[in-house]
Scaffold this motif. Structure first.
Motif, mmCIF file in Angstrom:
data_model
loop_
_atom_site.group_PDB
_atom_site.id
_atom_site.type_symbol
_atom_site.label_atom_id
_atom_site.label_comp_id
_atom_site.label_asym_id
_atom_site.label_seq_id
_atom_site.Cartn_x
_atom_site.Cartn_y
_atom_site.Cartn_z
ATOM 1 N N LYS A 114 -31.623 -1.389 60.631
ATOM 2 C CA LYS A 114 -31.354 -1.484 62.069
ATOM 3 C C LYS A 114 -30.085 -2.295 62.338
ATOM 4 O O LYS A 114 -29.417 -2.079 63.344
ATOM 5 N N ASP A 115 -29.786 -3.222 61.441
ATOM 6 C CA ASP A 115 -28.656 -4.126 61.641
ATOM 7 C C ASP A 115 -27.425 -3.576 60.909
ATOM 8 O O ASP A 115 -27.063 -4.018 59.832
ATOM 9 N N PHE A 116 -26.781 -2.587 61.525
ATOM 10 C CA PHE A 116 -25.582 -1.997 60.945
ATOM 11 C C PHE A 116 -24.396 -2.952 61.052
ATOM 12 O O PHE A 116 -23.484 -2.914 60.234
ATOM 13 N N LEU A 117 -24.415 -3.809 62.060
ATOM 14 C CA LEU A 117 -23.292 -4.710 62.290
ATOM 15 C C LEU A 117 -23.133 -5.713 61.153
ATOM 16 O O LEU A 117 -22.030 -5.927 60.645
ATOM 17 N N THR A 118 -24.228 -6.334 60.727
ATOM 18 C CA THR A 118 -24.154 -7.270 59.609
ATOM 19 C C THR A 118 -23.716 -6.549 58.342
ATOM 20 O O THR A 118 -22.889 -7.059 57.578
ATOM 21 N N ILE A 121 -24.557 -14.922 57.298
ATOM 22 C CA ILE A 121 -23.667 -14.049 58.054
ATOM 23 C C ILE A 121 -24.467 -13.293 59.113
ATOM 24 O O ILE A 121 -24.032 -13.156 60.267
ATOM 25 N N GLN A 122 -25.640 -12.820 58.739
ATOM 26 C CA GLN A 122 -26.491 -12.116 59.705
ATOM 27 C C GLN A 122 -26.854 -13.039 60.862
ATOM 28 O O GLN A 122 -26.822 -12.627 62.035
ATOM 29 N N ARG A 123 -27.191 -14.271 60.563
ATOM 30 C CA ARG A 123 -27.549 -15.224 61.622
ATOM 31 C C ARG A 123 -26.369 -15.462 62.553
ATOM 32 O O ARG A 123 -26.533 -15.542 63.775
ATOM 33 N N ASN A 124 -25.171 -15.552 61.992
ATOM 34 C CA ASN A 124 -23.984 -15.737 62.825
ATOM 35 C C ASN A 124 -23.699 -14.515 63.684
ATOM 36 O O ASN A 124 -23.386 -14.638 64.869
ATOM 37 N N VAL A 125 -23.806 -13.340 63.085
ATOM 38 C CA VAL A 125 -23.524 -12.109 63.821
ATOM 39 C C VAL A 125 -24.447 -11.965 65.021
ATOM 40 O O VAL A 125 -24.028 -11.577 66.119
ATOM 41 N N THR A 126 -25.715 -12.291 64.832
ATOM 42 C CA THR A 126 -26.685 -12.101 65.916
ATOM 43 C C THR A 126 -26.648 -13.208 66.957
ATOM 44 O O THR A 126 -27.183 -13.033 68.056
ATOM 45 N N ALA A 135 -26.695 -7.617 74.745
ATOM 46 C CA ALA A 135 -25.980 -6.400 75.141
ATOM 47 C C ALA A 135 -24.747 -6.185 74.277
ATOM 48 O O ALA A 135 -24.456 -5.056 73.847
ATOM 49 N N GLU A 136 -24.008 -7.257 73.996
ATOM 50 C CA GLU A 136 -22.827 -7.153 73.144
ATOM 51 C C GLU A 136 -23.216 -6.737 71.729
ATOM 52 O O GLU A 136 -22.568 -5.879 71.122
ATOM 53 N N TYR A 137 -24.273 -7.368 71.221
ATOM 54 C CA TYR A 137 -24.715 -7.035 69.868
ATOM 55 C C TYR A 137 -25.090 -5.560 69.771
ATOM 56 O O TYR A 137 -24.684 -4.868 68.819
ATOM 57 N N GLU A 138 -25.856 -5.060 70.720
ATOM 58 C CA GLU A 138 -26.282 -3.660 70.672
ATOM 59 C C GLU A 138 -25.079 -2.724 70.728
ATOM 60 O O GLU A 138 -25.046 -1.704 70.021
ATOM 61 N N MET A 139 -24.089 -3.058 71.549
ATOM 62 C CA MET A 139 -22.897 -2.229 71.654
ATOM 63 C C MET A 139 -22.129 -2.210 70.334
ATOM 64 O O MET A 139 -21.768 -1.145 69.813
ATOM 65 N N LEU A 140 -21.884 -3.396 69.754
ATOM 66 C CA LEU A 140 -21.133 -3.478 68.507
ATOM 67 C C LEU A 140 -21.922 -2.896 67.343
ATOM 68 O O LEU A 140 -21.348 -2.297 66.428
#
Length: 272
Positions: free
Chosen positions: A81-85, A116-121, A127-132
């Motif tokens: 689910k966490d493609f951003l990290t 890194i995951q903790r920082n990203v989230t 809303a920003e996280y979901e968009m990115l």
């Protein structure tokens, strides 16, 4: 590739591009409550010049659909689910030489992935996280892989994908406007995710990560054209913001070098 998957990929990519252009203008309103006609003309001149370069991205999606035997196919783990990290960490893992901690046997930078995951989230609102996160997913789907050794050459070879990738990292970089405070928060999140006996995360490690993730943008704003593009795509003042962040970063590195020098001097004096 199923039709619905193909169409969803095209839709996600188009939505990402349109939202990128919208945000480039929306930031002007957030900063000044208005934009001038010159700013509007300048933004759309760059947008119109850039738009034809997006066509290869859509063409690549078509190839993924039509060339069933030869095309790349992106089949992510259904649990992901966490493609951003995954996206952010892939840049680190491909640019920082892996090194083993002699005591624990753990490897850096692999050991900091949860940090890194903790920082990203936490850097972004929900809303920003979901968009990115959706943008990172669209990039994976468009280039057809999330293999670390393949993805970044493919991204940088395609100007559209490169721009979308840059957007993610620039949004992260701009969170460091209060540099020292955000550096401490960033480091604390990583340190808090690692057992004390596993790996000692240092200020030098932070510098390595920061340079890998963001030095590209310090280079880009060193030309007039680069500064203009940065301000148009991400809002007036973005280039100045990046410049001030890197000024603080360079000062931090100088202070770090000075501290390390004093420490070595003290150790040398004790040996005498």
């Amino acid at each position: 590739m199923a039709d619905e998957t193909f169409h969803q990929t095209q839709h996600d990519l188009a939505q990402t591009l349109i939202r990128t252009f919208y945000e480039a203008l929306a930031v002007q309103f957030e900063r000044k409550d208005h934009i001038t006609r010159d700013e509007l003309d300048r933004a759309f001149t760059l947008i119109e010049g850039f738009w034809p370069k997006t066509l290869p991205a859509f063409k690549a999606n078509c190839r993924l659909c039509l060339d069933k035997h030869g095309a790349r196919a992106y089949n992510p783990d259904a649990r992901r689910k966490d493609f951003l990290t995954r996206f952010v960490f892939s840049l680190l893992i491909t640019n920082i030489p892996s090194r083993m901690d002699p005591i624990s046997g753990k490897y850096f930078p692999q050991v900091i992935v949860r940090g890194i995951q903790r920082n990203v989230t936490t850097l972004f609102s929900n809303a920003e996280y979901e968009m990115l996160n959706s943008q990172a997913q669209a990039i994976f789907a468009t280039i057809g892989t999330d293999d670390d050794t393949q993805m970044w050459p493919l991204i940088r070879a395609d100007e559209t994908m490169s721009m979308l990738a840059d957007k993610i990292f620039i949004r992260m970089l701009l969170r460091f406007r209060q540099f020292n405070q955000q550096r401490q928060t960033f480091t604390a999140a990583i340190v808090g995710s690692i057992e004390a006996t596993v790996y000692k995360f240092t200020d030098q490690d932070f510098c390595t990560i920061f340079e890998v993730m963001f030095s590209r943008y310090d280079t880009l704003i060193r030309t007039p054209e680069g500064r203009i593009k940065m301000d148009v795509y991400y809002g007036d003042g973005t280039a100045d913001g990046i410049s001030s962040i890197f000024f603080a970063f360079e000062q931090f590195k100088k202070d770090l070098t000075a501290r390390e020098g004093r420490t070595k001097g003290m150790l040398s004096a004790r040996r005498r």
